[in-house]
Write an enzyme that holds these catalytic residues in place. Structure first.
Site, PDB file in Angstrom:
ATOM      1  N   GLU A 172      57.107 -58.878  42.421  1.00  9.78           N
ATOM      2  CA  GLU A 172      57.731 -59.210  43.698  1.00  9.78           C
ATOM      3  C   GLU A 172      58.925 -58.310  44.025  1.00  9.78           C
ATOM      4  O   GLU A 172      60.076 -58.767  44.080  1.00  9.78           O
ATOM      5  CB  GLU A 172      58.157 -60.688  43.706  1.00  9.78           C
ATOM      6  CG  GLU A 172      56.991 -61.624  43.481  1.00  9.78           C
ATOM      7  CD  GLU A 172      57.328 -63.096  43.767  1.00  9.78           C
ATOM      8  OE1 GLU A 172      58.510 -63.410  43.954  1.00  9.78           O
ATOM      9  OE2 GLU A 172      56.391 -63.912  43.838  1.00  9.78           O
ATOM     10  N   GLU A 375      50.266 -65.324  41.045  1.00  7.62           N
ATOM     11  CA  GLU A 375      51.050 -66.559  41.143  1.00  7.62           C
ATOM     12  C   GLU A 375      50.547 -67.360  42.326  1.00  7.62           C
ATOM     13  O   GLU A 375      50.262 -66.799  43.396  1.00  7.62           O
ATOM     14  CB  GLU A 375      52.554 -66.304  41.377  1.00  7.62           C
ATOM     15  CG  GLU A 375      53.292 -65.744  40.199  1.00  7.62           C
ATOM     16  CD  GLU A 375      54.792 -65.563  40.468  1.00  7.62           C
ATOM     17  OE1 GLU A 375      55.354 -66.273  41.342  1.00  7.62           O
ATOM     18  OE2 GLU A 375      55.388 -64.702  39.809  1.00  7.62           O
TER      19      GLU A 375
HETATM   20  C1  PNW Z   1      58.466 -66.326  42.650  1.00  5.12           C
HETATM   21  N1  PNW Z   1      61.394 -66.752  48.393  1.00  5.12           N
HETATM   22  O1  PNW Z   1      59.753 -66.408  43.164  1.00  5.12           O
HETATM   23  C2  PNW Z   1      58.673 -65.753  41.263  1.00  5.12           C
HETATM   24  O2  PNW Z   1      57.856 -64.668  40.908  1.00  5.12           O
HETATM   25  C3  PNW Z   1      58.736 -66.779  40.199  1.00  5.12           C
HETATM   26  O3  PNW Z   1      59.535 -66.301  39.146  1.00  5.12           O
HETATM   27  C4  PNW Z   1      59.232 -68.087  40.774  1.00  5.12           C
HETATM   28  O4  PNW Z   1      59.517 -69.051  39.808  1.00  5.12           O
HETATM   29  C5  PNW Z   1      58.163 -68.565  41.755  1.00  5.12           C
HETATM   30  O5  PNW Z   1      57.877 -67.578  42.727  1.00  5.12           O
HETATM   31  C6  PNW Z   1      58.516 -69.860  42.464  1.00  5.12           C
HETATM   32  O6  PNW Z   1      59.664 -69.690  43.242  1.00  5.12           O
HETATM   33  C7  PNW Z   1      60.089 -66.518  44.487  1.00  5.12           C
HETATM   34  O7  PNW Z   1      62.500 -67.294  48.637  1.00  5.12           O
HETATM   35  C8  PNW Z   1      61.372 -66.954  44.772  1.00  5.12           C
HETATM   36  O8  PNW Z   1      60.681 -66.265  49.299  1.00  5.12           O
HETATM   37  C9  PNW Z   1      61.804 -67.023  46.065  1.00  5.12           C
HETATM   38  C10 PNW Z   1      60.952 -66.671  47.081  1.00  5.12           C
HETATM   39  C11 PNW Z   1      59.664 -66.247  46.806  1.00  5.12           C
HETATM   40  C12 PNW Z   1      59.229 -66.170  45.505  1.00  5.12           C
END
Ligand code: PNW
Length: 473
Positions: A172, A375
């Site tokens: 990401e 994911e």
């Molecule tokens: C992803 N947003 O995080 C990560 O790859 C993981 O480590 C995380 O635990 C999972 O998704 C759940 O959150 C994100 O704000 C965190 O857009 C924030 C965002 C998107 C993905």
């Protein structure tokens, strides 16, 4: 010729990978053991107000010590693959230089344990834990970090590549760049839009340089990035809303997919981002490096963005309570509006049709590359029930709906080869600390006891039978 089924079934192809995912800082703990150096998340978690309740990953779910039991749990679930990340500060405590053998040994033992249990290891090289010494020298906005990353990737691949065939480079890059350096809701917590753009380019460059370094070492390696993609919809057909959707789709999806898969940045974004000096970071040869052939593309999918460019009530971008600064560089006037769908415990709207859109678009607009959902999952405030179990029917419904979309996409010819749910077990949910739970397995943080939730039993059954059960959930 085999008979063509006249009825839709939800049987997945033989060899489809059934996995679950985690990341180092979210599960390992033992942050001061085995010669591990400090990462930007260790530092960020000490900043007052940065993380809910000031929580950090010092202990997390103690996976560093409990990995043999955790791997046994994966085998019990029937997982055929496990996505984890390698902590850069365990391998290079100072961010550069020779490998710390104790760090390599930890992942080597993990890999051997997985292989012995019949679970394919799928490591990610960067899931947000940059060595603090590299941030002290400027972090991802600094071009040198991309070169340091490629060196680190080669070290890990050199040590594990004899047993590990599939790799992800960066996880990401949108989050790492824009939550880390623009809105500052993630480490290192900087709020510098122009630096965030430099970070995005250097994360992509680091990916490309790492692919080349690993390929030079072992031509048969299978490697690619994991990007977080969203479906994006304008709230209305008003030109302002259409423009908002173009910008958000641009910054979230095309800013990454186009250089990775087409070897260029989108013209409209280059125009939008000119005031921030974006193109000045892009040197001759960079796009060719970023566009190095990849063997797989990891897609992290959670939700759809519905957006408006018209004035109105301000809403939080991506429902983050942790920063009032927008991560949307060049689009900070855009409002994220609720579309009225049910939400998970993160406040993220549940919309599996967005996953269908994302997969169809990849198939239609980009060169073919094997796809993996790296994911997909739902975070809630799960609790142990009186009977000692966790009855997470909403999570089961979420996973079922998204897996049906995956099945449909495969039927439509999308080269989707596997699915990793986020997450194997409850863990440190970044700025949310331990308050949000995404696991198939519940973790009692006081005792570190693992309790498989109803979703774990459901997923195990899906894997065992190779498809989704009929009937309503
Ligand atoms: C992803 N947003 O995080 C990560 O790859 C993981 O480590 C995380 O635990 C999972 O998704 C759940 O959150 C994100 O704000 C965190 O857009 C924030 C965002 C998107 C993905």
């Amino acid at each position: 010729a085999s008979p063509r089924p006249t009825e839709l079934t939800t049987r997945f192809p033989t060899g489809f990978l059934w996995g679950a995912a985690t990341a180092a800082y979210q599960i390992e703990g033992a942050t001061a053991e085995g010669g591990r150096g400090r990462s930007i998340w260790d530092t960020f978690a000490t900043v007052p107000g940065a993380v809910l309740n000031g929580e950090n990953g010092d202990v997390a779910v103690d996976h560093y010590h409990r990995f043999p039991q955790d791997v046994a749990m994966m085998a019990d679930l029937g997982l055929t693959a496990y996505r984890f990340s390698v902590a850069w500060p365990r391998i290079q405590p100072a961010g550069s230089g020779p490998a710390n053998q104790a760090g390599l040994d930890f992942y080597s033992r993990l890999v051997d344990t997985l292989l012995a249990a019949g679970v394919q290891p799928w490591p990610t090289l960067y899931h947000w834990d940059l060595p603090q010494p590299l941030e002290d020298r400027g972090g991802w906005p600094e071009r040198d970090t991309a070169h340091r990353f490629a060196e680190y990737a080669a070290l890990v691949h050199g040590a594990l590549g004899d047993r590990v065939g599939n790799w992800m480079t960066v996880n990401e890059p949108w989050c790492a760049a824009f939550l880390g350096y623009a809105s500052g809701e993630h480490a290192p917590g900087r709020r510098e839009p122009a630096a965030a753009l430099a970070a995005a380019h250097h994360l992509l460059l680091g990916h490309g340089l790492a692919v080349s370094a690993m390929r030079a070492d072992r031509p048969g390696v299978r490697v690619g990035p994991a990007v977080n993609l969203y479906a994006v919809s304008p709230q209305t057909d008003a030109p302002e809303d259409l423009d908002a959707a173009r910008r958000i789709d641009g910054m979230q999806n095309r800013l990454f997919l186009d250089p990775l898969l087409l070897g260029r940045y989108p013209d409209d974004l280059l125009a939008d981002l000119a005031p921030y000096g974006f193109a000045e970071h892009v040197r001759d040869g960079d796009l060719a490096a970023i566009n190095a052939p990849i063997d797989l593309l990891g897609v992290n999918y959670y939700s759809r963005h519905t957006v408006s460019g018209l004035p109105g009530e301000a809403t939080q971008a991506v429902s983050s309570p942790f920063s009032s600064v927008s991560p949307w560089v060049g689009a900070d006037h855009v409002r994220f509006v609720p579309a009225g769908r049910p939400v998970t415990g993160m406040g993220w709207e549940i919309d599996e049709t967005g996953l269908a859109e994302v997969l169809t678009r990849l198939h239609r607009d980009y060169p073919a590359v094997p796809l993996y959902i790296t994911e997909n999952g739902a975070g809630y405030d799960d609790e142990l029930d009186g009977d000692g179990a966790v009855h997470d029917i909403e999570r089961i419904r979420y996973l079922d709906a998204h897996l049906r979309v995956c099945h449909g996409a495969i039927g439509a010819g999308v080269p989707l080869r596997g699915y990793f749910t986020w997450s194997l077990m409850d863990n440190y949910e970044w700025a949310w600390g331990y308050s949000k739970r995404f696991g198939l397995v519940y973790v009692d943080y006081a005792t570190q006891r693992r309790v498989p939730k109803d979703s774990a039993a459901w997923y195990a059954q899906v894997i065992r039978s190779g498809g989704l059960p009929g009937g309503t959930l």
